[in-house]
Design a protein around this motif. Structure first.
Motif, PDB file in Angstrom:
ATOM      1  N   LYS A 223       0.968  -1.310  -0.129  1.00  0.00           N
ATOM      2  CA  LYS A 223      -0.321   0.026   0.071  1.00  0.00           C
ATOM      3  C   LYS A 223       0.992   1.221  -0.174  1.00  0.00           C
ATOM      4  O   LYS A 223       0.305   2.165  -0.841  1.00  0.00           O
ATOM      5  CB  LYS A 223      -0.879  -0.103   1.170  1.00  0.00           C
ATOM      6  CG  LYS A 223      -1.989  -0.898   1.243  1.00  0.00           C
ATOM      7  CD  LYS A 223      -2.789  -0.785   2.286  1.00  0.00           C
ATOM      8  CE  LYS A 223      -4.218  -1.660   2.183  1.00  0.00           C
ATOM      9  NZ  LYS A 223      -4.872  -1.505   3.481  1.00  0.00           N
ATOM     10  N   THR A 224       1.922   1.132   0.870  1.00  0.00           N
ATOM     11  CA  THR A 224       2.809   2.553   0.746  1.00  0.00           C
ATOM     12  C   THR A 224       3.555   2.712  -0.591  1.00  0.00           C
ATOM     13  O   THR A 224       3.659   3.841  -0.988  1.00  0.00           O
ATOM     14  CB  THR A 224       3.989   2.155   1.820  1.00  0.00           C
ATOM     15  OG1 THR A 224       3.273   1.903   3.280  1.00  0.00           O
ATOM     16  CG2 THR A 224       4.943   3.314   2.000  1.00  0.00           C
ATOM     17  N   ILE A 229       3.465   5.957  -5.570  1.00  0.00           N
ATOM     18  CA  ILE A 229       3.639   5.888  -7.069  1.00  0.00           C
ATOM     19  C   ILE A 229       2.359   6.618  -7.723  1.00  0.00           C
ATOM     20  O   ILE A 229       2.587   7.463  -8.674  1.00  0.00           O
ATOM     21  CB  ILE A 229       3.712   4.538  -7.703  1.00  0.00           C
ATOM     22  CG1 ILE A 229       4.895   3.606  -7.325  1.00  0.00           C
ATOM     23  CG2 ILE A 229       3.358   4.427  -9.214  1.00  0.00           C
ATOM     24  CD1 ILE A 229       5.145   2.265  -7.480  1.00  0.00           C
ATOM     25  N   PHE A 230       1.235   6.581  -7.187  1.00  0.00           N
ATOM     26  CA  PHE A 230       0.067   7.171  -7.776  1.00  0.00           C
ATOM     27  C   PHE A 230      -0.361   8.585  -7.307  1.00  0.00           C
ATOM     28  O   PHE A 230      -1.428   8.997  -7.584  1.00  0.00           O
ATOM     29  CB  PHE A 230      -1.174   6.063  -7.836  1.00  0.00           C
ATOM     30  CG  PHE A 230      -1.042   4.878  -8.586  1.00  0.00           C
ATOM     31  CD1 PHE A 230      -0.987   5.176 -10.082  1.00  0.00           C
ATOM     32  CD2 PHE A 230      -0.647   3.650  -8.155  1.00  0.00           C
ATOM     33  CE1 PHE A 230      -0.878   3.891 -10.782  1.00  0.00           C
ATOM     34  CE2 PHE A 230      -0.635   2.508  -8.830  1.00  0.00           C
ATOM     35  CZ  PHE A 230      -0.602   2.769 -10.113  1.00  0.00           C
ATOM     36  N   LEU A 231       0.567   8.928  -6.107  1.00  0.00           N
ATOM     37  CA  LEU A 231       0.268  10.150  -5.648  1.00  0.00           C
ATOM     38  C   LEU A 231      -1.037  10.353  -5.103  1.00  0.00           C
ATOM     39  O   LEU A 231      -1.846  11.326  -5.231  1.00  0.00           O
ATOM     40  CB  LEU A 231       0.581  11.427  -6.659  1.00  0.00           C
ATOM     41  CG  LEU A 231       2.127  11.252  -7.354  1.00  0.00           C
ATOM     42  CD1 LEU A 231       2.001  12.341  -8.188  1.00  0.00           C
ATOM     43  CD2 LEU A 231       2.963  11.335  -6.162  1.00  0.00           C
ATOM     44  N   VAL A 232      -1.572   9.222  -4.152  1.00  0.00           N
ATOM     45  CA  VAL A 232      -2.734   9.433  -3.630  1.00  0.00           C
ATOM     46  C   VAL A 232      -2.591   9.021  -2.118  1.00  0.00           C
ATOM     47  O   VAL A 232      -1.513   8.548  -1.737  1.00  0.00           O
ATOM     48  CB  VAL A 232      -3.813   8.324  -4.297  1.00  0.00           C
ATOM     49  CG1 VAL A 232      -4.233   8.756  -5.592  1.00  0.00           C
ATOM     50  CG2 VAL A 232      -3.351   6.894  -4.030  1.00  0.00           C
ATOM     51  N   ASN A 233      -3.604   9.348  -1.004  1.00  0.00           N
ATOM     52  CA  ASN A 233      -3.553   9.215  -0.132  1.00  0.00           C
ATOM     53  C   ASN A 233      -3.796   7.694   0.554  1.00  0.00           C
ATOM     54  O   ASN A 233      -3.353   7.229   1.556  1.00  0.00           O
ATOM     55  CB  ASN A 233      -4.387  10.046   0.672  1.00  0.00           C
ATOM     56  CG  ASN A 233      -3.832  11.589   0.543  1.00  0.00           C
ATOM     57  OD1 ASN A 233      -2.563  11.724   0.714  1.00  0.00           O
ATOM     58  ND2 ASN A 233      -4.798  12.418   0.474  1.00  0.00           N
ATOM     59  N   HIS A 234      -4.857   7.130  -0.240  1.00  0.00           N
ATOM     60  CA  HIS A 234      -5.381   5.762   0.183  1.00  0.00           C
ATOM     61  C   HIS A 234      -5.501   4.977  -1.023  1.00  0.00           C
ATOM     62  O   HIS A 234      -5.584   5.455  -2.154  1.00  0.00           O
ATOM     63  CB  HIS A 234      -6.747   6.100   0.694  1.00  0.00           C
ATOM     64  CG  HIS A 234      -6.485   6.758   1.980  1.00  0.00           C
ATOM     65  ND1 HIS A 234      -6.088   6.398   3.172  1.00  0.00           N
ATOM     66  CD2 HIS A 234      -7.048   8.185   2.147  1.00  0.00           C
ATOM     67  CE1 HIS A 234      -6.322   7.786   4.068  1.00  0.00           C
ATOM     68  NE2 HIS A 234      -6.861   8.581   3.573  1.00  0.00           N
ATOM     69  N   ILE A 235      -5.383   3.702  -0.905  1.00  0.00           N
ATOM     70  CA  ILE A 235      -5.555   2.595  -2.067  1.00  0.00           C
ATOM     71  C   ILE A 235      -6.881   2.088  -1.489  1.00  0.00           C
ATOM     72  O   ILE A 235      -6.985   1.203  -0.307  1.00  0.00           O
ATOM     73  CB  ILE A 235      -4.450   1.743  -2.066  1.00  0.00           C
ATOM     74  CG1 ILE A 235      -3.313   2.476  -2.575  1.00  0.00           C
ATOM     75  CG2 ILE A 235      -4.850   0.519  -2.948  1.00  0.00           C
ATOM     76  CD1 ILE A 235      -3.170   3.002  -3.920  1.00  0.00           C
TER      77      ILE A 235
END
Length: 235
Positions: A223-224, A229-235
């Motif tokens: 997840k980290t 990589i996708f520059l988001v806060n949550h997956i």
């Protein structure tokens, strides 16, 4: 084999090989990439090139084969197609300026599923690297459910990225069907699945099968990496 039994060049090769034990090491010597010991024996058979010898170790000749550096691409492609890894070890200083043995370092490790070089990629074919994982499912309330399988596949040469999940009764077959569709060149999967998936893998045109310890698939670490990589806060 004791280091003192080898020449300085062979000791340097052995040090590089120790860092890349799974790879065939292309060891730059002048205008050639040379391979030694078991690497030479295996590469000479796969590439159809002459096996010779250089020096001795324990009283026996050291197997040697080599290819010209300017035509190495075709040889590397052939080894990758056969499911091998190639570690490219270059001279990283000018031999004319070197004091003693020329310094060498591995500058690239090639695997079948991590290619982005046009000259190494198969024409008009995707080149997927896939990672397979599963979590066991157990429920006394619903016997139609089974293990959940997840598959992530990436083509580094195009950026194409697929993810899929299968969790119903025939989840294993669903993932096999997805592998058939994508035809990945390399598959990474948990070692504990090796016995279960061997027959499925053998039926697919996969160049390299890579079992890994469970820690490789740690959920929080994954997840980290993905959020970064996708520059988001949550997956």
């Amino acid at each position: 084999m004791k280091d003192q039994e080898l020449s300085p060049l062979m000791r340097q090769f052995q040090a590089v090989k120790a860092q890349h034990p799974e790879a065939i090491v292309f060891f730059r010597v002048g205008d050639f990439y040379e391979m030694f010991f078991e690497d030479a024996e295996e590469a000479s058979k796969l590439l159809g090139i002459v096996l010779t010898a250089r020096g001795k170790a324990k009283g026996e000749s050291i197997p040697l084969c080599g290819v010209p550096y300017h035509t190495s691409t075709g040889y590397i492609a052939k080894l990758l197609k056969a499911g091998r890894i190639v570690a490219l070890c270059e001279q990283v200083e000018d031999p004319k300026l070197a004091k003693g043995l020329v310094r060498r370092e591995v500058v690239r490790v090639y695997t079948p599923g991590t290619l982005y070089d046009h000259e190494l990629l198969p024409a008009r074919e995707a080149n997927f690297l896939s990672a397979l994982y599963y979590t066991p499912f157990s429920s006394s309330e619903n016997s139609t459910l089974a293990d959940r399988f997840g598959l992530a596949s990436l083509d580094l040469s195009t950026g194409e990225f697929w993810i899929s999940e299968s969790w119903m009764k025939h989840s294993r077959q669903g993932i096999v069907d997805e592998l058939v569709r994508l035809e990945p060149k390399e598959v990474i999967f948990p070692a504990q699945l090796q016995e279960e998936m061997t027959s499925a893998f053998q039926s697919l045109p996969i160049a390299r099968i890579v079992p890994r310890d469970a820690i490789t698939f740690d959920l929080e670490a994954s997840k980290t990496i993905l959020t970064r990589i996708f520059l988001v806060n949550h997956i």
